[in-house]
Structure formats: structure tokens, C-alpha cells
Design a protein around this motif. Structure first.
Motif, PDB file in Angstrom:
ATOM      1  N   CYS A 148       1.092  16.953  -9.256  1.00  0.00           N
ATOM      2  CA  CYS A 148       0.563  15.674  -7.960  1.00  0.00           C
ATOM      3  C   CYS A 148      -0.060  14.625  -9.442  1.00  0.00           C
ATOM      4  N   GLY A 149      -0.661  14.137  -9.148  1.00  0.00           N
ATOM      5  CA  GLY A 149      -1.407  12.878  -9.752  1.00  0.00           C
ATOM      6  C   GLY A 149      -0.566  11.539  -9.448  1.00  0.00           C
ATOM      7  N   ASP A 187      -1.582  18.866 -12.195  1.00  0.00           N
ATOM      8  CA  ASP A 187      -1.617  17.268 -12.530  1.00  0.00           C
ATOM      9  C   ASP A 187      -0.307  16.814 -13.650  1.00  0.00           C
TER      10      ASP A 187
END
Length: 194
Positions: free
Chosen positions: A79-80, A20
Motif C-alpha cells: 500500500c502507499g 507500505d
């Protein structure tokens, strides 16, 4: 932005899934307002111990990957949160290409806008490249012109980038540079409106 036509480099393997944006560039380093200077904080919590010393077992700290311009990881890279600092940190560190099975959407778009080529390959292709890169330092060539990844042994993997984004990276354009391609027509329009 610097155009990307072809990049030849050792392939740096980061054999992790769901990397992330807080792992790419931790939140405590987001106070800078420039786009530069983030590379030294890339993967900070993985690269350094609590005293700031490099962790010898972290992939990117190994001397054989020093200066690598191509990173390979697993699925769901980026991601994140939607922080644009993540591609800034990757680029400032020296990465021009990131290969993964797939990317988080916002991170994927931010890469193109910041001069980094994100390449999506199949899980089998990523497995193959990861295995080879972990066995010994592997030099590969990424050609955006032919949309191929080629190993020094001649193995070739194909990828696809939509034509708009491909042309933007090939020419080193961001949205402003693309608009300036029409500068004569803009000036002509403004003159007619005066």
C-alpha cells in the motif's frame, strides 16, 4: 525478464499488515535511475539501526532466511505510493514470489510488470503458512504452471492468476517482448505501407 514456472525456496515470514512502499524502499534511496541496486535498501528502516548495523530481531536478518526467494506477509501488502521501486527492490534482493492475503492494486500490477509473482491466498491459508514458517524454516514450492503452493510436508494451497499475466510470467515477457512476438507481422505491415 526471467520466466517463472516453479520456485522452490525457504519461505521468509514478514508477519506484518499494511506494509507500505515507503517501508519496502524508503524515499531517500529513490535517486537511482537504474532498476538495480535497490535490494540492499529493502526494508531498510526495519533491517538496520541508526548506525547501519543489522537488527538481529528483524525477520529477514535471521540466517535461516538468507537467500529466500519467497516472502509471505499479511493483508494490504504494497500500500502507499505507487513507486515502481518497491518491486525493483524486492526483486533485486532476490524475491521472486510474494504471498499475502491481498495487495494494493498498483503494487500488484507493478509486480507482474517486473517479474515478481504476487500470490493472494485466503487469510486462513496465510495464517497456516505463517505459523509453519515461524516455527521452523519451511521450504515450499510455488508452481505457476499448476497454480499451487506446496510445502515440503505435502500440504498444498491453490491460487489463481489471470491467464494473460500467467502467460507473461511463464514466458518471461514484458509488454515489449510480447509485442516482439508479432515482429514478422509488424515488418510485413510496415513493408506494405512503404
Amino acid at each position: 525478464m526471467k520466466p517463472i514456472k516453479e520456485v522452490t525456496s525457504v519461505l521468509a515470514p514478514l508477519d506484518r499488515s499494511n506494509v507500505d512502499t515507503d517501508q519496502i524502499i524508503p524515499k531517500q534511496f529513490l535517486k537511482r535511475i537504474e532498476r538495480t541496486g535497490f535490494g540492499k535498501y529493502l526494508f531498510y528502516n526495519w533491517r538496520f539501526d541508526d548506525n547501519g548495523a543489522e537488527k538481529a530481531d528483524f525477520e529477514l536478518n535471521k540466517p535461516e532466511y538468507a537467500g529466500a526467494e519467497i516472502l509471505i506477509s499479511r493483508e494490504n501488502f504494497g500500500c502507499g505510493s505507487s513507486r515502481e521501486h518497491a518491486p525493483w527492490a524486492l526483486g533485486d534482493y532476490g524475491f521472486r514470489v510474494v504471498i499475502a492475503i491481498n495487495f494494493a492494486d498498483i503494487f500488484y500490477n507493478n509486480c507482474f510488470k517486473n517479474g515478481i509473482l504476487p500470490i493472494q491466498l485466503s487469510e486462513a491459508d496465510v495464517d497456516d503458512l505463517m505459523k509453519k514458517a515461524k516455527a521452523k524454516p519451511l521450504k515450499i514450492t510455488v508452481s505457476l504452471e499448476s497454480e499451487t503452493v506446496t510445502t515440503e510436508d505435502g500440504d498444498t494451497y491453490s491460487f489463481k492468476v489471470d491467464e494473460y499475466r500467467r502467460q507473461m510470467l511463464l514466458n518471461g515477457w514484458d509488454e515489449i517482448a510480447l509485442t516482439l512476438q508479432l515482429e514478422d507481422k509488424i515488418a510485413e505491415y510496415e513493408k506494405a505501407q512503404a
